[in-house]
Design a protein around this motif. Structure first.
Motif, mmCIF file in Angstrom:
data_model
loop_
_atom_site.group_PDB
_atom_site.id
_atom_site.type_symbol
_atom_site.label_atom_id
_atom_site.label_comp_id
_atom_site.label_asym_id
_atom_site.label_seq_id
_atom_site.Cartn_x
_atom_site.Cartn_y
_atom_site.Cartn_z
ATOM 1 N N ARG A 144 2.132 -7.786 4.713
ATOM 2 C CA ARG A 144 3.523 -7.954 4.322
ATOM 3 C C ARG A 144 3.746 -9.144 3.348
ATOM 4 N NH1 ARG A 144 6.542 -6.875 10.337
ATOM 5 N NH2 ARG A 144 7.252 -5.008 10.000
ATOM 6 N N THR A 145 2.518 -9.964 3.253
ATOM 7 C CA THR A 145 2.442 -10.750 2.114
ATOM 8 C C THR A 145 1.498 -10.521 1.087
ATOM 9 O OG1 THR A 145 1.004 -12.037 3.454
ATOM 10 C CG2 THR A 145 3.049 -12.517 3.687
ATOM 11 N N ALA A 146 0.874 -9.253 0.812
ATOM 12 C CA ALA A 146 0.314 -8.663 0.077
ATOM 13 C C ALA A 146 0.707 -8.782 -1.270
ATOM 14 C CB ALA A 146 -0.479 -7.329 0.102
ATOM 15 N N PRO A 147 -0.158 -8.779 -2.404
ATOM 16 C CA PRO A 147 0.354 -8.819 -3.819
ATOM 17 C C PRO A 147 1.209 -7.524 -4.019
ATOM 18 C CG PRO A 147 -1.962 -9.216 -3.887
ATOM 19 C CD PRO A 147 -1.574 -8.957 -2.220
ATOM 20 N N GLU A 148 2.284 -7.729 -4.822
ATOM 21 C CA GLU A 148 3.110 -6.400 -5.029
ATOM 22 C C GLU A 148 2.620 -5.332 -5.587
ATOM 23 O OE1 GLU A 148 6.445 -7.737 -7.164
ATOM 24 O OE2 GLU A 148 7.289 -9.175 -5.672
ATOM 25 N N ASP A 149 1.406 -5.336 -6.332
ATOM 26 C CA ASP A 149 0.573 -4.122 -6.851
ATOM 27 C C ASP A 149 -0.230 -3.438 -5.623
ATOM 28 O OD1 ASP A 149 -1.201 -6.296 -6.556
ATOM 29 O OD2 ASP A 149 -1.930 -5.936 -8.753
ATOM 30 N N LEU A 150 -0.310 -3.983 -4.577
ATOM 31 C CA LEU A 150 -0.893 -3.190 -3.559
ATOM 32 C C LEU A 150 -0.252 -2.406 -3.010
ATOM 33 C CD1 LEU A 150 -3.801 -3.099 -1.870
ATOM 34 C CD2 LEU A 150 -2.609 -4.437 -0.142
ATOM 35 N N ASP A 151 -0.486 -0.970 -2.783
ATOM 36 C CA ASP A 151 0.374 0.312 -2.505
ATOM 37 C C ASP A 151 -0.303 0.595 -1.007
ATOM 38 O OD1 ASP A 151 1.653 2.382 -1.974
ATOM 39 O OD2 ASP A 151 0.757 3.761 -3.635
ATOM 40 N N TRP A 152 0.450 -0.236 -0.044
ATOM 41 C CA TRP A 152 -0.050 -0.190 1.206
ATOM 42 C C TRP A 152 0.940 0.692 2.266
ATOM 43 C CZ3 TRP A 152 2.800 -2.700 5.250
ATOM 44 C CH2 TRP A 152 3.710 -3.324 4.923
ATOM 45 N N THR A 153 0.401 1.123 3.329
ATOM 46 C CA THR A 153 1.075 1.540 4.579
ATOM 47 C C THR A 153 0.349 1.311 5.811
ATOM 48 O OG1 THR A 153 2.001 3.427 3.393
ATOM 49 C CG2 THR A 153 2.237 3.553 5.669
ATOM 50 N N PHE A 154 0.894 0.770 6.838
ATOM 51 C CA PHE A 154 0.622 0.229 8.058
ATOM 52 C C PHE A 154 1.112 1.174 9.207
ATOM 53 C CE2 PHE A 154 0.200 -2.523 11.937
ATOM 54 C CZ PHE A 154 -0.916 -3.207 11.757
ATOM 55 N N VAL A 155 0.408 2.079 10.076
ATOM 56 C CA VAL A 155 0.813 2.773 10.881
ATOM 57 C C VAL A 155 0.150 2.557 12.202
ATOM 58 C CG1 VAL A 155 0.746 5.246 11.327
ATOM 59 C CG2 VAL A 155 0.062 4.543 9.072
ATOM 60 N N SER A 156 1.279 2.096 12.977
ATOM 61 C CA SER A 156 1.374 1.896 14.345
ATOM 62 C C SER A 156 1.380 2.853 15.396
ATOM 63 C CB SER A 156 2.116 0.619 14.676
ATOM 64 O OG SER A 156 2.125 -0.683 14.116
ATOM 65 N N PRO A 157 0.452 3.019 16.239
ATOM 66 C CA PRO A 157 0.718 4.331 17.204
ATOM 67 C C PRO A 157 1.862 3.704 18.228
ATOM 68 C CG PRO A 157 -1.188 3.095 17.569
ATOM 69 C CD PRO A 157 -0.692 2.424 16.323
ATOM 70 N N ALA A 158 2.310 4.732 18.981
ATOM 71 C CA ALA A 158 2.967 4.342 20.307
ATOM 72 C C ALA A 158 2.215 3.373 21.160
ATOM 73 C CB ALA A 158 3.200 5.578 20.956
ATOM 74 N N PRO A 159 2.722 2.717 22.109
ATOM 75 C CA PRO A 159 2.114 1.903 22.969
ATOM 76 C C PRO A 159 0.690 2.454 23.436
ATOM 77 C CG PRO A 159 4.354 1.676 23.183
ATOM 78 C CD PRO A 159 4.138 2.651 22.392
ATOM 79 N N VAL A 160 0.627 3.614 24.121
ATOM 80 C CA VAL A 160 -0.531 4.501 24.493
ATOM 81 C C VAL A 160 -0.816 5.769 23.530
ATOM 82 C CG1 VAL A 160 -1.207 5.841 26.359
ATOM 83 C CG2 VAL A 160 0.406 4.088 26.702
ATOM 84 N N ILE A 161 -2.324 5.302 23.056
ATOM 85 C CA ILE A 161 -2.989 6.301 22.316
ATOM 86 C C ILE A 161 -4.096 6.543 22.858
ATOM 87 C CG2 ILE A 161 -3.703 4.656 20.677
ATOM 88 C CD1 ILE A 161 -3.704 6.755 18.336
#
Length: 209
Positions: A144-161
């Protein structure tokens, strides 16, 4: 980007429970996956093997310049060792994967209750998962504090995977769990769907069955 476009994917942690299912799903759709492991772990069929560490600057830079996507399915130690080396490797990814799309397999502890409290801060959160969840939340902060030119997506699972059935169906939300559990197979479906049809650029989202 259409579903018919082949992507080249550098996948760190490709031999793990989640990483191997992501690799299998991506290969089944015609994408070219290079599976990076530190010790040469067994990889799913169709994956090109490579030895490399997410903590190594040169490895990450090379992966980013030779692939469309750099994907991390790594996680902090579960054997009592310090999590600092893992967080440093996440910082290395944030700093040096510029030019490629970055997807990160995150944890569920940083998801929010309806009242806005992080799950890891909620009463009854299993203490045995607290350290791992805290490090996962710190990793999200790094993105969330990465440089603006980093094209990122963070994928959280449900609490149980856990390993289970591939139904091809899942629910999506942003910061509050969409449900209590998801199979690792359907998590992989959701993540590869996001690669093919980006909807959460520079965002975290979460999936559940």
């Amino acid at each position: 980007m259409t579903k018919n476009t082949q992507l080249t994917i550098a996948l760190f942690g490709a031999s793990g429970m989640i990483g191997s299912r992501i690799a299998t799903e991506a290969v089944s759709r015609g994408h070219a996956v290079t599976g990076y492991t530190r010790r040469g772990g067994q990889l799913p069929p169709g994956v090109t093997a490579a030895t490399g560490d997410l903590a190594d600057e040169t490895t990450v830079k090379d992966a980013a310049t030779t692939h469309d996507v750099v994907l991390s399915a790594t996680g902090p130690s579960r054997t009592g060792e310090s999590h600092e080396p893992w967080l440093e490797s996440v910082q290395n990814l944030v700093d040096h994967a510029i030019g490629a799309r970055v997807l990160f397999v995150g944890g569920a502890g940083s998801l929010l209750t309806p009242e806005g409290t992080r799950l890891l801060d909620s009463p009854g959160f299993p203490p045995e998962y607290a350290a791992e969840a805290t490090s996962g939340a710190a990793a999200l902060d790094l993105f969330r504090t990465a440089p603006e030119d980093l094209d990122w997506t963070f994928v959280s699972p449900a609490p149980v995977i856990a390993p289970g059935e591939r139904t091809g169906s899942y629910l999506v939300a942003l910061d509050t769990p969409a449900g209590g559990s998801i199979s690792a197979e359907d998590y992989a479906v959701a993540l590869v769907d996001e690669l093919e049809q980006p909807r959460h650029r520079r965002q975290r989202f979460t999936v559940a069955n």
